[in-house]
Design an enzyme around this catalytic site. Structure first.
Site, PDB file in Angstrom:
ATOM      1  N   ASP A 150       3.242   4.682   3.218  1.00 23.92           N
ATOM      2  CA  ASP A 150       3.457   3.512   4.072  1.00 23.92           C
ATOM      3  C   ASP A 150       2.331   3.377   5.093  1.00 23.92           C
ATOM      4  OD1 ASP A 150       5.903   3.052   2.808  1.00 23.92           O
ATOM      5  OD2 ASP A 150       7.017   4.244   4.268  1.00 23.92           O
ATOM      6  N   ASP A 165      11.070   9.443   2.890  1.00 17.79           N
ATOM      7  CA  ASP A 165      10.461   9.142   4.185  1.00 17.79           C
ATOM      8  C   ASP A 165      10.698  10.309   5.130  1.00 17.79           C
ATOM      9  OD1 ASP A 165       9.612   6.578   3.431  1.00 17.79           O
ATOM     10  OD2 ASP A 165      11.546   5.701   3.958  1.00 17.79           O
TER      11      ASP A 165
END
Length: 211
Positions: A190, A151
């Site tokens: 995401d 991430d």
């Protein structure tokens, strides 16, 4: 909106390919050029690249822990189901708007599956002081299906210390005693899932209602 005809699945595949290409290029670059916790400002303090890894769900909200293998297998089964849905809808000449939303969700799921399945094998471990390397001589940092999801997208648009917002309830503040909006750190995959879900709910609600 026009029907897709026999080209529906091809267009869906193109959407999935583009999302995956962007997602993996960004993740691999971050993995090879940033250490854990390193920040790169993109747009002042409002948008940063902040490298973290997680074992769990989107936005790092749930750590997989001992359930990592189960989580990875569940993701794979979910993607298989989504592909079956795309194929069947394409054969029914479903309008491309519906296929587009499902394709975004599918691409996002695949993007994080790639991390879980392969990254533990092809990368050395990222640390707070050490960059990862690709295809290290000693092997990767984890087994198949146990890789960590990369991430890096961070949008702390609002960052207020507790002293300056004492009127807010305690649950708004993190361990650093700051209220941050938006606190979660996420990746492009995401984003594709989130956009796909909201797109379906907002623009394809009539189709969803007909199910």
């Amino acid at each position: 909106m026009k029907k897709t005809g026999s080209h529906g699945f091809a267009k869906s595949f193109l959407v999935i390919f583009i999302v995956l290409l962007i997602d993996q290029i960004l993740k691999i670059w971050v993995k090879l050029h940033m250490t854990i916790g390193q920040e790169i400002p993109i747009f002042g303090n409002w948008f940063k690249l902040l490298f973290v890894e997680n074992n769990g769900m989107a936005f790092g909200w749930l750590d997989g822990g001992s359930m990592k293998l189960v989580l990875s297998i569940f993701r794979i089964l979910a993607v298989i189901a989504l592909f079956i849905v795309l194929i069947r809808l394409s054969r029914k000449n479903t309008k491309f708007g519906v296929l587009f939303g499902i394709s975004l969700i599918t691409a996002g799921a695949i993007g994080n599956i790639i991390d879980s399945v392969f990254y533990g094998q092809i990368f050395s471990e990222s640390t707070f002081t050490q960059l990862a390397s690709l295809f290290p001589d000693g092997g990767g940092y984890a087994g198949w299906l146990h890789g960590k999801v990369v991430d890096m997208l961070y949008f702390p648009i609002i960052d207020v210390a507790r002293d300056n917002a004492s009127w807010l309830p305690d649950f708004f503040f993190g361990p650093d005693d700051h209220f941050i909006f938006f606190r979660p750190i996420f990746n492009f995959a995401d984003s594709a899932i989130t956009v796909g879900v909201f797109y379906m709910l907002i623009f394809q609600w009539k189709w969803l209602k007909s199910l």
